[in-house]
Design an enzyme around this catalytic site. Structure first.
Site: not given
Length: 551
Positions: A187, A334, A443, A448
Site C-alpha cells: 500500500t 490493512e 486520493k 493514494w
C-alpha cells in the site's frame, strides 16, 4: 474459575480455515458454472479446479515450495483467479503486483517481498525489463502470451499456458496452519516507501464469510447470491480485488473477467454475459457512464459497490437513472478490506422516500467488525452523528502488522485497536460517515499520492525555497494534487509555473513517481501558511485553495 476448554479426542480432526476449502463449495454445488475471460476463454469450475492443480504442479516443478513468494503482473483474468487459489493452496505466498506504481516503487516491493517467481503478462514485459537492474536477487520469470506476441523474454522458464498444458490435473493440496501467510501486497497510502500488508488463510476465509453475512444475509435493496454474475472492476492486485473473487467462488457464481479496463468492452461484457454485480472506485463508474456505449446498453439490474473514495449523491442519482443499483462500502488495504456496507435497516425499507442518502453513507459495520470513533487520547466518542474522531476497528481479518516494519506496525495498532487514519462520525443508528483524513495524503481515482514525496521532488529545484502539496476536490478523480511554491529571492521572473511542473513530468518519465501523481497545477505564491510550531498548515491551505482550484 477460568474458562473451560473442550476436551479433544486424540483422533479428532481440527478443520483448518484454508483457502483450498473455499473451492470445495462450487465444485459441489455448481461444477458446470462458467468462468469467462473477455472474448477468449470460457470454462467451468470443474475445469478451473483442474487448471489450479496444473498451476501448482508447474510452480513446484520450477522450484516453488511452501513459504516461497510468487508475484503476478497481469490484467484481471481467469489466470489471476487461478493464482488466487493455486499459490496459497500449495503453502506459498501470492504477491499481487501493482502495475500502476512507478518502476522504482515496483522494484522495491519485489525486493522487499523477496519474490521467487514473477508471472508476467507480455504487456508488462517491457516494464519488467526496465526494473530488472533494480532487483536485488535472482528471480524466475513465467511469461504470459496473449494474442500476437510482440515482446519476448528469452530467459523465461516458460510460458504460462505451455507450462500448464502437460501437467497433471490431480494435486493433493496439503493441510497446514491456517495462520500461514497466504498473500502479500503493498500500500502507498502514507508517505515514504510502500508498506507490505500480508494476510493469512484464516483471515481471508473469515473475510469471505464476512462478505456473505454483510451482502447476502440481510434484507436490503441489495440481494447477492449464487445466481449473480460477477464482473470485477477493481484491479485484482488491489486488496484481492476487495476479496470479492473469493466470495463469488465460494458461492459458485458465474464470473466474468474484463482484462484491461476499456469502457466499451466492459459495457459489452455487462450486456452479453448478463453481469449483475461489480465493484469499483467512483472514477471507473464515471468513465463507464461517460462512454457513448452506456447510452444504448441496458444497465438495469446491475448492482455496483463503490469504494476507495466517497460515493457522491450526484453520481448515485446519475447511476440510478441508468438503472444501476449503486451503494457504498468502506475499508482499507490493512483491513482486507471490508469494514462497512451502506445498506438500510429493515425499518428504513418500510419508509417511503429516497434512500440515496443511505446508499452514500460510509455504512454499517458488517458482523464481526467492532468500530469506534475516538478522540486523540483514544477515548470513544458519543455516537450522535456530530462528534468527530478517528475511526478505529477490530475484526478477525485485520492485518496484524506491516511486513518488516515494527515501528509502523505499532503506529497502526495502538491500544489494541487498528487506527485507520480516517476521521468520521457515527450516528445514533450506528452508521459511519467518513469526513476527513488525518494524514495529508491525496486520493485520486482510488489511488493514494504522497504529498510529502511531491514536496520533496519540487524542493530539489534550485529556485524553490519552500513548497506544500495539497489535494483539491475534482469531480472525476475525487481529488487532484496542486503544488504551492515560494521561490527564493532573485528567481521570481526567471522561473515559470510550467517549468516547475516539467520537473514532475521528468520525474514520472524516470519512474520516481507514477504519472497520475503529476500535480495538475504548480502555483507560485508569496507565502505558505504555517502552524504555531512552524509546520505547514495543510488544513488552512486546503480551506484557502479548495474553492478557487476545484476542477
Amino acid at each position: 474459575m477460568g474458562v473451560k476448554i473442550i476436551e479433544k479426542s486424540a483422533s479428532a480432526y481440527t478443520y483448518p480455515l484454508l483457502i483450498k476449502n473455499i473451492l470445495t463449495a462450487p465444485l459441489r454445488y455448481a461444477p458446470e458454472q462458467e468462468i469467462v475471460y473477455r472474448d477468449s476463454h470460457r470454462y467451468t469450475y470443474r475445469e478451473f479446479a483442474k487448471r489450479v492443480a496444473r498451476l501448482a504442479h508447474a510452480l513446484g516443478d520450477i522450484g516453488i515450495c511452501a513459504g516461497d513468494t510468487v508475484a503476478v503482473l497481469d490484467w484481471d483474468s481467469h489466470r489471476y483467479l487461478e493464482c488466487y487459489f493455486a499459490v496459497p493452496m500449495m503453502g506459498a505466498i501470492l504477491h499481487t503486483l501493482n502495475f500502476r506504481l512507478s518502476p522504482e516503487q515496483l522494484a522495491y516491493t519485489i525486493n522487499h517481498a523477496e519474490d521467487d517467481v514473477i508471472i508476467v503478462h507480455q504487456d508488462f514485459l517491457p516494464v519488467f525489463e526496465q526494473i530488472r537492474p533494480l532487483l536485488g536477487r535472482e528471480i524466475k520469470v513465467v511469461s504470459i502470451a496473449e494474442g500476437e506476441q510482440e515482446f519476448q523474454l528469452p530467459e523465461a522458464v516458460g510460458e504460462y499456458e505451455e507450462l500448464l498444458s502437460w501437467k497433471s490435473d490431480d494435486y493433493i493440496f496439503p493441510d497446514f496452519d491456517e495462520n500461514a501467510a497466504a498473500t502479500i501486497f503493498y500500500t502507498t497510502g502514507t508517505t515514504g516507501r510502500p508498506k507490505g500488508v500480508s494476510f493469512s488463510h484464516r483471515q481471508i476465509v473469515l473475510h469471505t464469510y464476512g462478505f456473505i453475512s454483510g451482502l447476502c444475509a440481510f434484507e436490503s435493496f441489495v440481494s447477492v447470491n449464487s445466481g449473480d454474475v460477477y464482473l470485477p472492476l477493481t484491479p485484482m492486485f488491489h486488496v484481492h480485488a476487495w476479496g470479492m473473487p473469493y466470495l463469488f467462488t465460494m458461492l459458485g457464481a458465474k464470473q466474468v473477467y474484463p482484462g484491461r479496463y476499456e469502457p466499451a468492452k466492459i459495457l459489452e461484457l455487462v450486456a452479453r454475459e448478463g453481469a449483475t454485480f461489480s465493484h469499483c472506485v467512483p472514477t471507473i463508474m464515471h468513465m463507464i457512464l461517460s462512454d457513448p456505449s452506456a447510452e444504448v446498453t441496458d444497465l438495469s439490474g446491475w448492482k455496483v459497490v463503490i469504494g476507495g473514495s466517497a460515493l457522491s449523491q450526484g453520481l448515485c442519482v446519475e447511476a440510478e437513472k441508468r438503472g444501476i443499483n449503486l451503494f457504498a462500502a468502506y475499508g482499507m488495504s490493512e483491513t482486507c478490506p471490508l469494514l462497512t456496507i451502506a445498506i438500510p435497516k429493515a425499518h428504513m425499507l418500510q419508509q417511503e422516500g429516497d434512500l440515496t442518502i443511505i446508499r452514500c453513507r460510509t455504512g454499517l459495520p458488517v458482523p464481526m467488525v467492532d468500530m469506534e470513533i475516538v478522540d486523540p487520547d483514544g477515548k470513544p466518542l458519543v455516537r450522535d452523528g456530530k462528534q468527530k474522531g478517528e475511526v478505529v476497528v477490530r475484526s478477525p481479518w485485520l492485518a496484524q502488522a506491516y511486513v518488516k516494519d515494527p515501528e509502523k506496525s505499532e503506529e497502526l495498532w495502538r491500544d489494541g485497536w487498528l487506527h485507520t487514519g480516517d476521521v468520521g462520525v457515527i450516528d445514533p443508528e450506528g452508521y459511519l460517515q467518513i469526513t476527513d483524513r488525518i494524514k495529508d495524503v491525496i486520493k485520486t481515482g482510488g489511488e493514494w499520492i504522497s504529498s510529502l514525496e511531491l514536496e520533496d521532488l519540487i524542493s530539489r529545484h534550485e529556485a524553490v525555497s519552500e513548497a506544500a502539496v495539497i489535494g483539491v476536490p475534482h469531480e472525476k478523480w475525487g481529488e487532484r494534487p496542486v503544488t504551492l511554491v515560494v521561490l527564493k529571492q532573485g528567481f521570481g521572473r526567471a522561473v515559470t509555473e510550467e517549468e516547475l511542473k516539467e520537473l514532475y513530468e521528468e520525474s514520472a518519465e524516470s519512474g520516481l513517481i507514477p504519472k497520475y501523481g503529476i500535480p495538475d497545477r504548480v502555483l507560485i505564491v508569496s507565502s505558505i501558511a504555517k502552524t504555531s510550531v512552524g509546520k505547514l498548515n495543510k488544513k488552512a491551505l486546503r480551506e484557502t485553495y479548495r474553492t478557487a482550484l476545484s476542477n
